[in-house]
Write an enzyme that holds these catalytic residues in place. Structure first.
Site, short mmCIF file in Angstrom:
data_model
loop_
_atom_site.label_atom_id
_atom_site.label_comp_id
_atom_site.label_asym_id
_atom_site.label_seq_id
_atom_site.Cartn_x
_atom_site.Cartn_y
_atom_site.Cartn_z
N CYS A 111 -37.11 -15.69 13.58
CA CYS A 111 -35.98 -15.19 14.38
C CYS A 111 -36.22 -13.79 14.94
O CYS A 111 -35.49 -13.34 15.81
CB CYS A 111 -34.71 -15.22 13.53
SG CYS A 111 -34.44 -16.81 12.75
N HIS A 246 -29.64 -10.87 16.71
CA HIS A 246 -29.97 -12.28 16.49
C HIS A 246 -28.69 -13.00 16.04
O HIS A 246 -27.99 -12.52 15.14
CB HIS A 246 -31.06 -12.38 15.43
CG HIS A 246 -31.23 -13.75 14.89
ND1 HIS A 246 -31.30 -14.87 15.71
CD2 HIS A 246 -31.33 -14.22 13.61
CE1 HIS A 246 -31.44 -15.95 14.95
NE2 HIS A 246 -31.45 -15.59 13.68
N ASN A 276 -27.52 -21.04 15.14
CA ASN A 276 -28.69 -20.15 15.04
C ASN A 276 -29.87 -20.83 15.76
O ASN A 276 -30.41 -21.82 15.27
CB ASN A 276 -28.99 -19.94 13.55
CG ASN A 276 -30.21 -19.06 13.31
OD1 ASN A 276 -30.98 -18.78 14.22
ND2 ASN A 276 -30.37 -18.61 12.08
N1 COA Z 1 -20.32 -27.62 3.68
C1 COA Z 1 -19.60 -27.58 2.54
N2 COA Z 1 -20.06 -26.98 1.42
C2 COA Z 1 -21.27 -26.43 1.47
C3 COA Z 1 -22.06 -26.47 2.61
C4 COA Z 1 -21.54 -27.09 3.75
N3 COA Z 1 -22.22 -27.17 4.90
N4 COA Z 1 -23.23 -25.82 2.35
C5 COA Z 1 -23.17 -25.40 1.08
N5 COA Z 1 -21.99 -25.78 0.55
C6 COA Z 1 -21.50 -25.55 -0.80
C7 COA Z 1 -22.61 -25.31 -1.81
O1 COA Z 1 -23.09 -26.55 -2.28
C8 COA Z 1 -21.90 -24.53 -2.87
O2 COA Z 1 -21.19 -25.41 -3.66
P1 COA Z 1 -21.09 -25.19 -5.25
O3 COA Z 1 -20.40 -23.85 -5.42
O4 COA Z 1 -20.29 -26.35 -5.71
O5 COA Z 1 -22.50 -25.16 -5.74
C9 COA Z 1 -20.88 -23.69 -2.09
O6 COA Z 1 -20.75 -24.34 -0.82
C10 COA Z 1 -21.28 -22.27 -1.88
O7 COA Z 1 -22.63 -22.26 -1.45
P2 COA Z 1 -23.34 -20.92 -1.12
O8 COA Z 1 -24.74 -21.21 -0.69
O9 COA Z 1 -23.11 -19.96 -2.26
O10 COA Z 1 -22.49 -20.45 0.14
P3 COA Z 1 -22.46 -19.03 0.82
O11 COA Z 1 -21.08 -18.51 0.72
O12 COA Z 1 -23.60 -18.17 0.42
O13 COA Z 1 -22.67 -19.44 2.34
C11 COA Z 1 -24.42 -19.42 3.98
C12 COA Z 1 -23.86 -20.08 2.72
C13 COA Z 1 -25.72 -20.12 4.31
C14 COA Z 1 -23.42 -19.64 5.12
C15 COA Z 1 -24.63 -17.90 3.72
O14 COA Z 1 -25.38 -17.70 2.55
C16 COA Z 1 -25.31 -17.24 4.86
O15 COA Z 1 -24.73 -17.08 5.93
N6 COA Z 1 -26.55 -16.79 4.69
C17 COA Z 1 -27.36 -16.24 5.75
C18 COA Z 1 -28.08 -17.36 6.38
C19 COA Z 1 -28.69 -17.03 7.69
O16 COA Z 1 -28.05 -16.50 8.55
N7 COA Z 1 -29.95 -17.38 7.83
C20 COA Z 1 -30.69 -17.28 9.02
C21 COA Z 1 -31.39 -15.98 9.07
S1 COA Z 1 -32.49 -15.98 10.38
#
Ligand code: COA
Length: 319
Positions: A111, A246, A276
């Site tokens: 990215c 980004h 993204n």
């Molecule tokens: N729909 C519903 N539930 C989902 C899900 C979805 N699409 N994806 C994950 N979950 C669930 C998980 O299984 C987890 O459940 P559990 O608590 O029963 O285990 C719960 O939601 C929380 O998951 P978690 O990974 O802790 O969520 P989060 O609050 O960290 O959000 C992201 C996840 C990916 C949105 C967040 O971490 C994020 O934005 N990270 C940055 C990612 C990014 O931008 N990457 C690109 C960089 S170039």
């Protein structure tokens, strides 16, 4: 020697996939996706791929710049989802647009790839080696995500954006960009794809991401690199008209704005519509701002990327 972005272009697949559409294939909901990421929909390729999207974006940028493809001497494609390992995507674009004889190279910096590429092209132009370059960010992310993994497949989209960068002789025109670009390979394991050892054993390998680690990294490193670039340029946050980040996640952008004490109005976004698109997100947004006449000559803007590597960085330039 100064340089100038003389044209922009972008392209996205026709096929729009909403959060509700995704809820039909994985256990998710519009509410979960939108509240955590700000994404409403993304474009997912049907007939398109990195090469065709990059070509369309390049053609539009050349048209916008009123530059003939034959005058392009350097094509850099930043991509993490190329159609082939070789030939590189830049060569595919070169053939499609007729930029005969141009140096063609893909760069793999996920990215952050587009701003790495912009800085490399600028250095080539400043060295006097080339006068006109095409820098493209192009992604076919839907080909590398696991469509059974709800934690990643909802985040990404396909698309491409391009700019034409040209040398300017007139001292009253153009810019000398100030860039601070970094990587930390020791954190590479938090965001990976394409393990050749697995592929050689006919095992599938999909994009893997530790979302929370990436989130923490981005909200720390992006403000740091913006501050670093401003110090290097001897400028202040208030001198900057727009921060073009980004487009990974609205919460990351909001957190960066808050850390810097800047209003969200200075952070244009389109993540709601595209998700993204990795290396393509910054040039797609730049093209939208250019075509809507939002960027005015003389505006100071900062482009900031972050992603796999882990890599990050910011570039300050004048429109
Ligand atoms: N729909 C519903 N539930 C989902 C899900 C979805 N699409 N994806 C994950 N979950 C669930 C998980 O299984 C987890 O459940 P559990 O608590 O029963 O285990 C719960 O939601 C929380 O998951 P978690 O990974 O802790 O969520 P989060 O609050 O960290 O959000 C992201 C996840 C990916 C949105 C967040 O971490 C994020 O934005 N990270 C940055 C990612 C990014 O931008 N990457 C690109 C960089 S170039």
């Amino acid at each position: 020697m100064k340089t100038k972005i003389v044209g922009t272009g972008s392209s996205a697949p026709q096929n729009v996939v909403t959060n509700d559409d995704l809820a039909k294939i994985v256990d998710t909901s519009d509410e979960w996706i939108y509240s955590r990421t700000g994404i409403k929909q993304r474009r997912i390729a049907t007939d398109e791929n990195a090469g065709t999207l990059a070509t369309d974006a390049a053609k539009r940028a050349l048209e916008n710049a009123k530059v003939d493809a034959q005058d392009i001497e350097l094509i850099i494609v930043a991509t993490t989802s190329p159609d082939y390992t070789f030939p590189n995507t830049a060569s595919v674009v070169q053939s499609n647009i007729g930029a005969v004889g141009a140096m063609c190279v893909d760069i793999s910096a996920a990215c952050t790839g587009f701003i790495y590429g912009l800085s490399m092209a600028e250095a080539y132009i400043q060295s006097g080696q080339f006068k006109k370059a095409l820098i493209i960010g192009a992604e076919y992310m839907s080909s590398i995500v696991n469509w059974k993994d709800r934690s990643t497949c909802v985040l990404f989209g396909d698309g491409a954006g391009a700019v034409v960068l040209a040398a300017v002789e007139d001292e009253t025109e153009g810019f000398r960009a100030v860039s601070c670009l970094h990587s930390d390979g020791s954190k590479g394991h938090v965001l990976t794809y394409g393990d050749r050892a697995k592929l050689s054993k006919n095992e599938q390998d999909f994009l893997y991401m530790d979302g929370q680690e990436v989130f923490k990294f981005a909200v720390k490193k992006v403000p740091e690199s913006i501050t670093e670039v401003l110090e290097k340029a001897d400028m202040k946050l208030d001198d900057v008209k727009y921060f073009i980040l980004h487009q990974a996640n609205i919460r990351i952008i909001e957190a960066v704005a808050k850390r810097l004490g800047q209003e969200m109005e200075k952070f244009p976004t389109n993540v709601a519509n595209y998700g993204n698109t990795s290396a393509a997100s910054i040039p797609i947004l730049l093209d939208e701002l250019n075509r809507n006449n939002i960027l005015k000559r003389g505006d100071k803007i900062i482009l900031s990327g972050f992603g796999a590597g882990l890599s990050w960085g910011s570039t300050l330039l004048e429109w």
